[in-house]
Design a protein around this motif. Sequence first.
Motif, mmCIF file in Angstrom:
data_model
loop_
_atom_site.group_PDB
_atom_site.id
_atom_site.type_symbol
_atom_site.label_atom_id
_atom_site.label_comp_id
_atom_site.label_asym_id
_atom_site.label_seq_id
_atom_site.Cartn_x
_atom_site.Cartn_y
_atom_site.Cartn_z
ATOM 1 N N UNK A 39 0.807 -1.219 0.000
ATOM 2 C CA UNK A 39 0.000 0.000 0.000
ATOM 3 C C UNK A 39 0.843 1.273 0.000
ATOM 4 N N UNK A 40 2.168 1.132 -0.032
ATOM 5 C CA UNK A 40 3.070 2.283 -0.083
ATOM 6 C C UNK A 40 3.539 2.773 1.278
ATOM 7 N N UNK A 41 2.955 2.251 2.381
ATOM 8 C CA UNK A 41 3.404 2.684 3.712
ATOM 9 C C UNK A 41 4.792 2.117 3.984
ATOM 10 N N UNK A 42 5.492 2.771 4.860
ATOM 11 C CA UNK A 42 6.886 2.427 5.146
ATOM 12 C C UNK A 42 6.996 1.634 6.434
ATOM 13 N N UNK A 43 8.044 0.834 6.509
ATOM 14 C CA UNK A 43 8.374 0.136 7.747
ATOM 15 C C UNK A 43 9.875 -0.112 7.768
ATOM 16 N N UNK A 44 10.377 -0.367 8.961
ATOM 17 C CA UNK A 44 11.796 -0.681 9.100
ATOM 18 C C UNK A 44 11.927 -2.187 8.991
ATOM 19 N N UNK A 45 12.710 -2.623 8.032
ATOM 20 C CA UNK A 45 12.896 -4.043 7.806
ATOM 21 C C UNK A 45 14.281 -4.499 8.211
ATOM 22 N N UNK A 46 14.321 -5.641 8.867
ATOM 23 C CA UNK A 46 15.597 -6.286 9.163
ATOM 24 C C UNK A 46 15.782 -7.346 8.084
ATOM 25 N N UNK A 47 16.840 -7.217 7.322
ATOM 26 C CA UNK A 47 17.097 -8.103 6.202
ATOM 27 C C UNK A 47 18.193 -9.086 6.584
ATOM 28 N N UNK A 48 17.912 -10.361 6.389
ATOM 29 C CA UNK A 48 18.919 -11.413 6.535
ATOM 30 C C UNK A 48 19.201 -11.900 5.126
ATOM 31 N N UNK A 49 20.399 -11.681 4.658
ATOM 32 C CA UNK A 49 20.725 -12.031 3.272
ATOM 33 C C UNK A 49 21.959 -12.911 3.224
ATOM 34 N N UNK A 50 21.937 -13.818 2.276
ATOM 35 C CA UNK A 50 23.104 -14.665 2.044
ATOM 36 C C UNK A 50 23.148 -15.051 0.574
ATOM 37 N N UNK A 51 24.236 -15.678 0.191
ATOM 38 C CA UNK A 51 24.413 -16.047 -1.219
ATOM 39 C C UNK A 51 23.987 -17.479 -1.468
ATOM 40 N N UNK A 52 23.481 -17.696 -2.646
ATOM 41 C CA UNK A 52 23.281 -19.052 -3.163
ATOM 42 C C UNK A 52 24.473 -19.298 -4.064
ATOM 43 N N UNK A 53 25.074 -20.458 -3.918
ATOM 44 C CA UNK A 53 26.298 -20.737 -4.683
ATOM 45 C C UNK A 53 26.024 -21.758 -5.779
#
Length: 186
Positions: A39-53
């Motif tokens: 809907x376009x509203x904002x939030x603070x996101x905690x991102x957990x990211x890793x690589x696929x090999x």
Amino acid sequence: TNAIELIAPESRELAIEHAQKILRKGLQKRFELVMLRKNGSRFIGEINASTLKSASGKPKALIATVRDITERKRSEEALRDSEERYRALTETSRDSIFTIDSDMKLLFVNHAGAKMLGKSAEKIIDKPLENFYPPEIYERYANNLLKVFESGQPLNVENPTMINGNELWLDTLLVPMKNEDGEIIA
């Protein structure tokens, strides 16, 4: 929807930097970004990211999960504000404020309390209460504190005391501090 469109415009450059670094080094990383809901509203996101090999072990893609931590951030900010107000109140008070645990160890002293004892707070905190008073006055204080620890009720006492060789009359309000479970902690 392209994943970048879920990130607020002001956070996109940072997101790209994180993604490039994760892919380049084959890392797993946690970071925070301002995100956008459908809907376009904002939030603070905690991102957990890793690589696929790939089969050869080279990073080929990025996988990430996002968790909305807006409420946690608000709570942390509210706690910081509360702590700052508490600190300002205690440090500017002309009254001496002490926190003493059930072992009669001083956990906190404000500026006025340290001044009254003629020492810096650093030389008072984590020291036994008996280090600062003659034995008969310490016993009276310890007995009053034990009454508060046992009853869980505040106690107001007015007594003469000796501090640094000077007799003072002190009107002292002893109030139990309780944790979130209602247990007396100081």
